[in-house]
Design a protein around this motif. Structure first.
Motif, mmCIF file in Angstrom:
data_model
loop_
_atom_site.group_PDB
_atom_site.id
_atom_site.type_symbol
_atom_site.label_atom_id
_atom_site.label_comp_id
_atom_site.label_asym_id
_atom_site.label_seq_id
_atom_site.Cartn_x
_atom_site.Cartn_y
_atom_site.Cartn_z
ATOM 1 N N SER A 35 -22.699 25.243 5.261
ATOM 2 C CA SER A 35 -23.783 25.480 4.381
ATOM 3 C C SER A 35 -23.567 24.819 3.188
ATOM 4 C CB SER A 35 -23.978 26.986 3.881
ATOM 5 O OG SER A 35 -24.148 27.761 4.995
ATOM 6 N N SER A 63 -36.129 28.834 1.608
ATOM 7 C CA SER A 63 -36.096 29.327 0.247
ATOM 8 C C SER A 63 -35.874 28.390 -0.997
ATOM 9 C CB SER A 63 -35.131 30.765 0.129
ATOM 10 O OG SER A 63 -35.809 31.624 1.194
ATOM 11 N N ALA A 64 -34.698 27.524 -0.590
ATOM 12 C CA ALA A 64 -34.368 26.625 -1.794
ATOM 13 C C ALA A 64 -35.360 25.651 -1.900
ATOM 14 C CB ALA A 64 -33.012 26.157 -1.348
ATOM 15 N N VAL A 113 -31.956 30.246 3.837
ATOM 16 C CA VAL A 113 -31.652 29.612 2.601
ATOM 17 C C VAL A 113 -32.184 28.530 2.234
ATOM 18 C CG1 VAL A 113 -29.596 28.695 1.356
ATOM 19 C CG2 VAL A 113 -29.503 30.951 2.366
ATOM 20 N N VAL A 152 -31.330 32.223 -4.370
ATOM 21 C CA VAL A 152 -31.904 32.419 -3.186
ATOM 22 C C VAL A 152 -30.619 33.012 -2.223
ATOM 23 C CG1 VAL A 152 -33.649 30.729 -3.055
ATOM 24 C CG2 VAL A 152 -31.365 30.066 -2.382
ATOM 25 N N ALA A 153 -31.284 33.588 -1.216
ATOM 26 C CA ALA A 153 -30.161 34.426 -0.542
ATOM 27 C C ALA A 153 -30.678 34.239 1.175
ATOM 28 C CB ALA A 153 -29.869 35.744 -0.819
ATOM 29 N N VAL A 194 -30.917 25.530 -8.159
ATOM 30 C CA VAL A 194 -30.920 26.424 -7.149
ATOM 31 C C VAL A 194 -29.596 27.129 -7.116
ATOM 32 C CG1 VAL A 194 -31.652 27.180 -4.808
ATOM 33 C CG2 VAL A 194 -33.037 25.554 -6.160
ATOM 34 N N GLU A 195 -29.451 28.438 -7.228
ATOM 35 C CA GLU A 195 -28.337 29.159 -6.823
ATOM 36 C C GLU A 195 -28.244 29.681 -5.447
ATOM 37 O OE1 GLU A 195 -25.832 33.187 -8.144
ATOM 38 O OE2 GLU A 195 -27.027 32.279 -9.455
ATOM 39 N N VAL A 196 -27.311 29.213 -4.627
ATOM 40 C CA VAL A 196 -27.508 29.948 -3.332
ATOM 41 C C VAL A 196 -26.306 31.044 -3.119
ATOM 42 C CG1 VAL A 196 -27.017 29.234 -0.837
ATOM 43 C CG2 VAL A 196 -28.125 27.556 -2.319
ATOM 44 N N ARG A 197 -27.000 32.298 -2.827
ATOM 45 C CA ARG A 197 -26.036 33.414 -2.825
ATOM 46 C C ARG A 197 -25.386 33.808 -1.425
ATOM 47 N NH1 ARG A 197 -25.662 37.121 -6.814
ATOM 48 N NH2 ARG A 197 -24.068 37.886 -5.402
ATOM 49 N N LEU A 198 -24.154 32.891 -0.821
ATOM 50 C CA LEU A 198 -23.856 33.151 0.405
ATOM 51 C C LEU A 198 -23.148 34.423 0.657
ATOM 52 C CD1 LEU A 198 -22.187 29.461 0.760
ATOM 53 C CD2 LEU A 198 -24.510 30.269 1.751
ATOM 54 N N ASP A 249 -25.249 37.105 2.847
ATOM 55 C CA ASP A 249 -25.690 37.072 4.158
ATOM 56 C C ASP A 249 -24.606 37.630 4.923
ATOM 57 O OD1 ASP A 249 -25.960 36.008 6.735
ATOM 58 O OD2 ASP A 249 -25.820 34.030 6.383
#
Length: 65
Positions: free
Chosen positions: A65, A35-36, A32, A27-28, A47-51, A54
């Motif tokens: 975050s 989406s997560a 976030v 998710v981006a 869940v991979e969070v793509r900071l 942003d």
């Protein structure tokens, strides 16, 4: 995180990786958290969070975050 070499699994909290297939969602920005949450509701195990995706990210905001 604990790696078990004998059976080639990796434990992340209560989740065991390598024992069976797992679903990873990426998710981006912009929302976030929503989406997560949606990814988890739809069955994602991780869940991979793509900071880095942003455009408004600041170091201070990344820490929060």
């Amino acid at each position: 995180i604990r790696l078990h070499r004998a059976d080639r699994t990796l434990r992340v909290g209560s989740l065991v990786l390598g024992a069976e297939p797992r679903i990873v969602a990426v998710v981006a920005a912009p929302d976030v958290a929503a989406s997560a949450r949606r990814a988890r509701e739809q069955g994602a195990h991780l869940v991979e969070v793509r900071l880095d995706r942003d455009p408004d990210l600041t170091p201070e905001r990344a820490v929060k975050s």
